[in-house]
Design a protein around this motif. Structure first.
Motif, short mmCIF file in Angstrom:
data_model
loop_
_atom_site.label_atom_id
_atom_site.label_comp_id
_atom_site.label_asym_id
_atom_site.label_seq_id
_atom_site.Cartn_x
_atom_site.Cartn_y
_atom_site.Cartn_z
N ILE A 155 -15.33 26.24 66.75
CA ILE A 155 -14.27 25.54 66.01
C ILE A 155 -14.85 24.30 65.33
O ILE A 155 -14.42 23.91 64.25
CB ILE A 155 -13.09 25.23 66.95
N PHE A 159 -8.84 33.65 74.60
CA PHE A 159 -9.41 32.95 73.45
C PHE A 159 -8.28 32.41 72.56
O PHE A 159 -8.36 31.28 72.05
CB PHE A 159 -10.35 33.87 72.67
N GLN A 160 -7.22 33.19 72.43
CA GLN A 160 -6.03 32.72 71.72
C GLN A 160 -5.45 31.50 72.44
O GLN A 160 -5.06 30.51 71.80
CB GLN A 160 -5.01 33.86 71.67
N ALA A 161 -5.42 31.55 73.77
CA ALA A 161 -4.86 30.45 74.55
C ALA A 161 -5.69 29.18 74.37
O ALA A 161 -5.14 28.08 74.23
CB ALA A 161 -4.80 30.83 76.04
N GLN A 162 -7.02 29.30 74.35
CA GLN A 162 -7.84 28.10 74.21
C GLN A 162 -7.64 27.46 72.83
O GLN A 162 -7.58 26.24 72.71
CB GLN A 162 -9.32 28.40 74.45
N ARG A 163 -7.51 28.30 71.79
CA ARG A 163 -7.22 27.75 70.46
C ARG A 163 -5.88 27.02 70.46
O ARG A 163 -5.74 25.94 69.88
CB ARG A 163 -7.19 28.86 69.41
N LEU A 209 -8.97 24.78 81.04
CA LEU A 209 -8.40 25.83 80.18
C LEU A 209 -6.92 25.93 80.56
O LEU A 209 -6.58 26.21 81.71
CB LEU A 209 -9.09 27.17 80.41
N VAL A 210 -6.06 25.67 79.57
CA VAL A 210 -4.61 25.78 79.77
C VAL A 210 -4.15 27.14 79.26
O VAL A 210 -4.42 27.48 78.10
CB VAL A 210 -3.86 24.68 78.99
N THR A 211 -3.49 27.93 80.11
CA THR A 211 -2.82 29.13 79.62
C THR A 211 -1.34 29.01 80.01
O THR A 211 -1.01 28.33 80.98
CB THR A 211 -3.44 30.43 80.19
N SER A 212 -0.48 29.66 79.25
CA SER A 212 0.95 29.38 79.36
C SER A 212 1.68 30.39 80.25
O SER A 212 2.54 31.13 79.79
CB SER A 212 1.56 29.36 77.96
N GLN A 216 -4.46 25.64 73.05
CA GLN A 216 -4.62 24.41 73.85
C GLN A 216 -5.15 23.28 72.98
O GLN A 216 -4.66 22.15 73.04
CB GLN A 216 -5.57 24.67 75.02
N ILE A 217 -6.15 23.59 72.17
CA ILE A 217 -6.76 22.57 71.32
C ILE A 217 -5.73 22.02 70.34
O ILE A 217 -5.75 20.84 69.98
CB ILE A 217 -8.02 23.15 70.63
N GLU A 218 -4.77 22.87 69.96
CA GLU A 218 -3.67 22.39 69.09
C GLU A 218 -2.46 21.93 69.89
O GLU A 218 -1.37 21.75 69.34
CB GLU A 218 -3.27 23.51 68.12
N GLN A 219 -2.63 21.77 71.22
CA GLN A 219 -1.55 21.32 72.10
C GLN A 219 -0.30 22.17 71.96
O GLN A 219 0.83 21.65 71.94
CB GLN A 219 -1.23 19.84 71.83
N THR A 220 -0.49 23.47 71.86
CA THR A 220 0.66 24.38 71.70
C THR A 220 0.83 25.26 72.94
O THR A 220 -0.12 25.93 73.36
CB THR A 220 0.44 25.30 70.47
N TRP A 221 2.01 25.26 73.49
CA TRP A 221 2.36 26.14 74.61
C TRP A 221 2.79 27.48 74.02
O TRP A 221 3.82 27.57 73.35
CB TRP A 221 3.51 25.52 75.40
N LEU A 222 1.97 28.52 74.23
CA LEU A 222 2.25 29.80 73.58
C LEU A 222 3.38 30.57 74.23
O LEU A 222 4.03 31.40 73.61
CB LEU A 222 1.00 30.69 73.58
N LYS A 264 3.96 17.71 76.21
CA LYS A 264 3.09 17.34 75.08
C LYS A 264 2.17 16.17 75.45
O LYS A 264 1.09 16.01 74.88
CB LYS A 264 3.94 16.92 73.87
N PRO A 285 7.51 24.32 79.97
CA PRO A 285 6.17 24.20 79.36
C PRO A 285 5.51 22.86 79.71
O PRO A 285 6.20 21.88 79.96
CB PRO A 285 6.44 24.28 77.86
N TRP A 319 -4.16 18.95 78.09
CA TRP A 319 -4.40 19.59 76.80
C TRP A 319 -5.77 19.23 76.22
O TRP A 319 -6.47 20.06 75.67
CB TRP A 319 -3.35 19.15 75.77
N GLN A 330 -16.57 28.84 72.22
CA GLN A 330 -15.45 28.86 71.28
C GLN A 330 -15.13 27.45 70.77
O GLN A 330 -14.82 27.26 69.59
CB GLN A 330 -14.21 29.49 71.90
N ARG A 331 -15.21 26.45 71.66
CA ARG A 331 -15.01 25.06 71.21
C ARG A 331 -16.07 24.68 70.16
O ARG A 331 -15.77 24.04 69.16
CB ARG A 331 -15.08 24.09 72.39
#
Lengths: 315, 315
Positions: free
Chosen positions: A120, B113-117, A271-274, B119-125, A260, A257, A265, A116-117
């Motif tokens: 992108i 897969f949504q989480a990894q995207r 792999l970061v999941t929230s 992460q790359i945008e440094q967003t905590w979902l 930043k 969370p 990140w 997936q990386r």
């Protein structure tokens, strides 16, 4: 006469509220509290820290039904002193967490996160993807409760060998062998995949520190779906940078969370999941199966029938 | 006397070469061919199209052991005319492809897969991750051979209901129900997850076109680990844009490597992998299990004992 209150800060479908009313007609179910309601709350589903002071001061609170498996964030010492019963939601996250962990194990082993990386970046990896068979891999599951057992069951179907760690090392069905938590550092070097599912207690706070990461196999995958505070984040980051282990999939963090500024990140071997591993589509149904069971015995004899927390142990 | 040649353009570990020499002492195993070797090649492991003309002209080639399950890229009509035997590598990708597909099903369902995207945008979902339980989901496996059966076995452990499609609709163990390929459009609307594992034949070339995508459930996940040419890429892209289905995980493409210009790279509801689903860590061992078995009977009676392709059917 003022009715006693069952308080929950989240609502439930009418079918469940009807059942609560049928089982406990002397109580009113409320999802919003006025100031005058606070002293009447006897049962709390979930824990709204906004009301913590008043609920503990009133002496009417008798039972807290947590909506999570871990209860470390609750004021357990005060509950214990006041004889307040606590039950957790252990069991309702069994499917979702075991699916999450298997998704990570297979996704990592088949190179899907790397792919997936690359996607992108519009890069065709071809055969340079890092893949590996999961068959005969050694999975060390730290925490052999409901979730650990379900995970072992699913992993075994893929030919993965499952080892477990629990407090005393007592044997558990579905595990090839189990060890006590004291043996953690002896067992870790042989594990290809390490999953932490432990609740947060004094013993597990900061458990995964530099000393522990130093004995990981350098090709190991580490998955934390337990508690964030069980891992010393700085030590983990250093260990990943020094390739003491290969990859970490983290669902929980010391600070949520995740800040930043965290280097996590940007790390390709993370792999970061929230905090999503436990999310379940059937939350209401599963939680109510526990709560309504307990409500029956609570109304009859002020006792809980399942998932009661031993407040001296904290889980 | 010049020895007959077994040619392979990839090498194998010495243990396997020793076994080839033991079973077929009248043959020489070569991984490089000089011009004068070409007429002596009787057996080819894999197919090097560079030598196609000479090998077919010599009349000495008798058997091609493909290193893949699909053999659509081989000159089957010419093999058939010359009576050249063909065996495929069906079975050796069973574990890897079923692990790849389960990794996608679980990764998608748990929002990884949504989480990894994010992460790359440094967003905590947080809880905005799209997750869903896989339990009771309906999985339609198109192709009920070795791989389909293994996939059904693994998916069933997660409570997924497995339906199958094969040429005639004959029942297959491990599937709740099977349908014939003619019924595809009738069955598709009820499927939550659709996996194509079919070989490429005249019947499956372009099978997944606009008409077929139109009847997908709008929440459906489509996984292609069969052949790229079975999917009309343009039709799939339109269908994804029009939300005729929710997500596609594609491992094979009409054109490989996927063109830099393809819109698929940039689509968030697509996972692109670079023809990796079948990659296995135990390739040599698994392929040699087939080849050596066949070599025994070939040497004795010029017949193959397993994985022989029916050249009139193409698989």
């Amino acid at each position: 006469m003022t009715k006693k209150i069952i308080y929950s800060d989240r609502s439930f479908r009418q079918e469940f509220i009807d059942e609560i009313n049928r089982l406990a007609p002397e109580y009113t179910f409320k999802t919003k509290l006025e100031a005058e309601d606070l002293p009447q709350v006897e049962i709390s589903i979930g824990w709204n820290s906004m009301y913590q002071q008043e609920l503990l001061a009133s002496n009417h609170l008798k039972w807290v039904q947590a909506i999570s498996a871990g209860v470390d964030y609750l004021p357990l010492a005060q509950f214990s002193k006041k004889g307040i019963l606590v039950s957790n939601a252990s069991g309702i996250h069994v499917e979702s967490i075991s699916e999450h962990v298997m998704g990570i194990i297979l996704g990592y082993s088949r190179g899907l996160f790397q792919a997936q990386r690359a996607q992108i970046e519009q890069t065709w990896l071809g055969s340079s993807v890092h893949y590996q068979a999961v068959e005969n891999k050694k999975l060390l599951i730290i925490g052999t409760g409901h979730i650990g057992k379900m995970l072992a069951k699913k992993a075994t179907v893929f030919g993965i060998e499952c080892y477990g760690i629990n407090t005393t090392g007592h044997p558990v069905d579905g595990f090839k062998k189990t060890y006590s938590i004291d043996q953690l550092k002896n067992v870790l070097p042989t594990a290809d995949i390490v999953v932490n599912i432990l609740p947060l207690t004094e013993q597990t706070n900061g458990l995964f520190n530099q000393d522990v990461f130093n004995v990981f196999a350098s090709h190991a995958l580490f998955i934390n779906v337990g508690r964030g505070a069980s891992v010393k984040t700085e030590d983990l980051i250093k260990a990943l940078q020094q390739e003491k282990l290969a990859f970490a999939a983290l669902d929980v963090f010391e600070e949520e969370p995740l800040s930043k500024e965290s280097p996590l990140w940007g790390m390709e071997n993370v792999l970061v999941t929230s905090h999503i591993a436990g999310q379940t589509s059937h939350f209401q149904k599963k939680l109510m199966a526990i709560f309504l069971n307990n409500l029956k015995t609570y109304v009859a004899e002020k006792e809980l029938s399942m998932n009661e927390i031993d407040l001296s142990e904290g889980y």
